[in-house]
Scaffold this motif. Structure first.
Motif: not given
Length: 565
Positions: A473, A477, A536, A539, A542-543, A546-547
């Motif tokens: 992530h 990001n 992922p 999606g 930014e998500e 959450a994986t």
């Protein structure tokens, strides 16, 4: 999918050995091969991948005893591999005074008090994981601990494990006074009167840590197995332990691995990096050769040597090409510490390379990175290009002139992506003391990738979370997983895409670990595989955090399954 690149599951070569033991259907499957190929089904037999393709090609390999995993559209990927981690220490610290989940002085006060009250039988209060930003200047004091535990020695390492916090009792046990000199590889923080404050940096930690009773082999092994369960739950199937041997503040993890391997409990694949004692020289190389032969068997291979060339930026021990700034923005007289003389380093690395060792560098500041690359270049010049796969871990500050050298020298960039985000330790304790130009050279993942360098990835747990998905992530990001989309991006030009980040944490780390039969999903490779709860790639970036990991397999054997898997 281009089926010309993989054996057809219906060919005699695939079917000749009988049905598959395990089949995954209804993918997607992200193979992480060079073309980023996608499939939807995988068959496994005898611990290896038998076929990769689509359902109509793989289904004929299903027999009466074949276990079928219906992915229901969830993503199957190669197992994550952590190229720089300390599992035994991390697993041990979870059972000690663990401060890693908190970030404030008030929370530490409660946790330390509660641990001391719950463990009156413990002679030393040990553990750690505290964050430097919780205290002014990143340096807590002995008085804070004295108020909580006045009658027993306390020694708690910080989150980075480059500094230790001691109470007065521990300092007295060690005989530390205002007349105690700083060791060559560390610093005793002092108050205005020259008295030790309780904060010990780098090699100075050993002045107190050397007095702490050694954990038993059983305690160390328990820590390893606790860590292994956690890492498997995060989808990690293999790792490189970055410190096998005695180092400042860290007991030797080697006996734990030997015991776990002997008892058949080591389910991960482990490459061990033997610790280079910086107080000694080339005379230790024969000992390292002997330890490599002694330890390399089964799922443990001690084929790497860890050289720590510098410290960390937050306490100004990372080796920099120009001095750190002071609080007023002026140049100081401190450029950090090179733990090993650069000329000697070149000699040592050349000799290790000639003996077939991989060298695993801790290189965080731009001077340490350059010194490590110079050592690799010296080894290449003397020994020629060899498949030793040296890698440099951390790479917080890299001078732009050194970026292309990674590709030219065949030196892998081992990134700890979770650190490449704005946080108080970065914004308050690092950037102001680096200056704007040098601060812009931090964690240059994008530049390294564009230069053609090979990227591997690791966590450095227990320094930071061992969760690869959180690291992915941040790599994509350049924001922490808990940050909102409106939070500032840390050097956005250094973001990399999810495919590149995932490749670093699978195929790239497999390359660094010399585990060439892993890292991608291809026929003939070992079936080290992970099922995620989603794809992922479908999606928003930014998500990604959450994986979750649902199942983890090593050699086709399930080593982790979530309750809802």
């Amino acid at each position: 999918m281009d089926l010309s690149t993989t054996p057809d599951a219906r060919t005699p070569d695939s079917a000749a050995g009988g049905p598959a033991d395990l089949v995954f259907l209804s993918g997607p499957v992200h193979t992480v091969d060079s073309a980023r190929t996608r499939a939807s089904a995988v068959a496994v037999r005898g611990g290896r991948i038998l076929a990769v393709g689509h359902e109509e090609e793989v289904r004929p390999l299903i027999g009466p005893a074949t276990e079928i995993v219906d992915l229901h559209g969830k993503l199957l990927i190669p197992g994550f591999q952590d190229a720089h981690v300390h599992p035994v220490g991390g697993g041990r610290e979870l059972a000690l005074c663990d401060l890693s989940a908190a970030v404030t002085a008030d929370a530490y006060r409660e946790l330390i008090s509660a641990y001391a009250a719950a463990h009156p039988e413990v002679a030393w209060i040990t553990g750690g994981g505290w964050s430097m930003e919780a205290f002014p200047g990143g340096t807590p004091t002995r008085e804070f601990l004295d108020a909580l535990v006045p009658d027993r020695p306390v020694f708690l390492v910080n989150r980075d494990h480059h500094g230790g916090w001691a109470n007065s009792c521990a300092l007295e046990r060690a005989g530390l006074t205002d007349r105690t000199p700083d060791p060559a590889d560390g610093r005793i923080e002092r108050d205005a009167d020259g008295r030790p404050t309780g904060m010990l940096q780098e090699g100075a930690m050993q002045l107190v840590a050397g007095l702490i009773p050694e954990p038993t082999v059983a305690e160390q092994t328990e820590g390893l197995l606790r860590a292994q369960r956690l890492l498997h739950a995060y989808g990690v199937t293999a790792w490189q332990d970055a410190m096998l041997g005695y180092a400042p503040g860290m007991p030797d993890a080697t006996p734990a691995y030997v015991a776990a391997r002997r008892d058949g409990k080591l389910t991960a694949r482990v490459t061990g990096a033997l610790w280079w004692d910086r107080a000694r020289g080339a005379e230790q190389i024969p000992e390292l050769i002997a330890r490599r032969a002694e330890l390399t068997a089964g799922r443990l291979r001690a084929t790497s040597v860890k050289i720590m060339q510098d410290g960390i930026a937050e306490n100004h021990t990372a080796a920099m090409l120009t001095p750190y700034l002071t609080a007023c923005g002026c140049a100081s007289d401190n450029s950090g510490i090179s733990f090993i003389d650069p000329e000697a380093l070149r000699s040592y690395v050349t000799q290790l390379d000639a003996e077939g060792f991989q060298v695993h560098f801790h290189a965080l500041g731009d001077r340490a990175v350059r010194e490590a690359l110079d050592a690799v270049e010296a080894a290449r010049r003397t020994n020629g290009l060899r498949d030793t796969r040296p890698h440099l871990a951390h790479l917080q500050v890299v001078h732009p002139e050194d970026i292309p050298r990674f590709r030219r020298l065949g030196a892998t960039a081992n990134i700890q992506a979770l650190w490449a985000a704005h946080e108080p330790q970065m914004d308050e304790l690092t950037i102001p003391f680096l200056g704007s130009e040098r601060a812009a050279w931090q964690y240059p993942f994008g530049d390294l990738l564009r230069s053609g360098a090979t990227l591997a990835a690791g966590s450095d747990w227990p320094v930071s979370s061992p969760d690869p998905i959180a690291a992915l992530h941040v790599a994509v990001n350049r924001r922490a997983p808990e940050d909102p989309p409106s939070a500032p991006v840390f050097l956005p030009e250094q973001r990399i895409d999810l495919g590149a980040a995932l490749a670093a944490y699978t195929a790239g780390s497999a390359y660094a670990n010399h585990l060439d039969e892993t890292g991608t999903i291809q026929p003939g490779k070992l079936a080290d595989l992970v099922v995620l709860d989603r794809d992922p790639f479908d999606g928003a970036d930014e998500e990604i955090a959450a994986t979750r990991v649902l199942q983890t397999f090593v050699g086709g054997e399930r080593v982790y399954a979530a309750d809802d898997a």
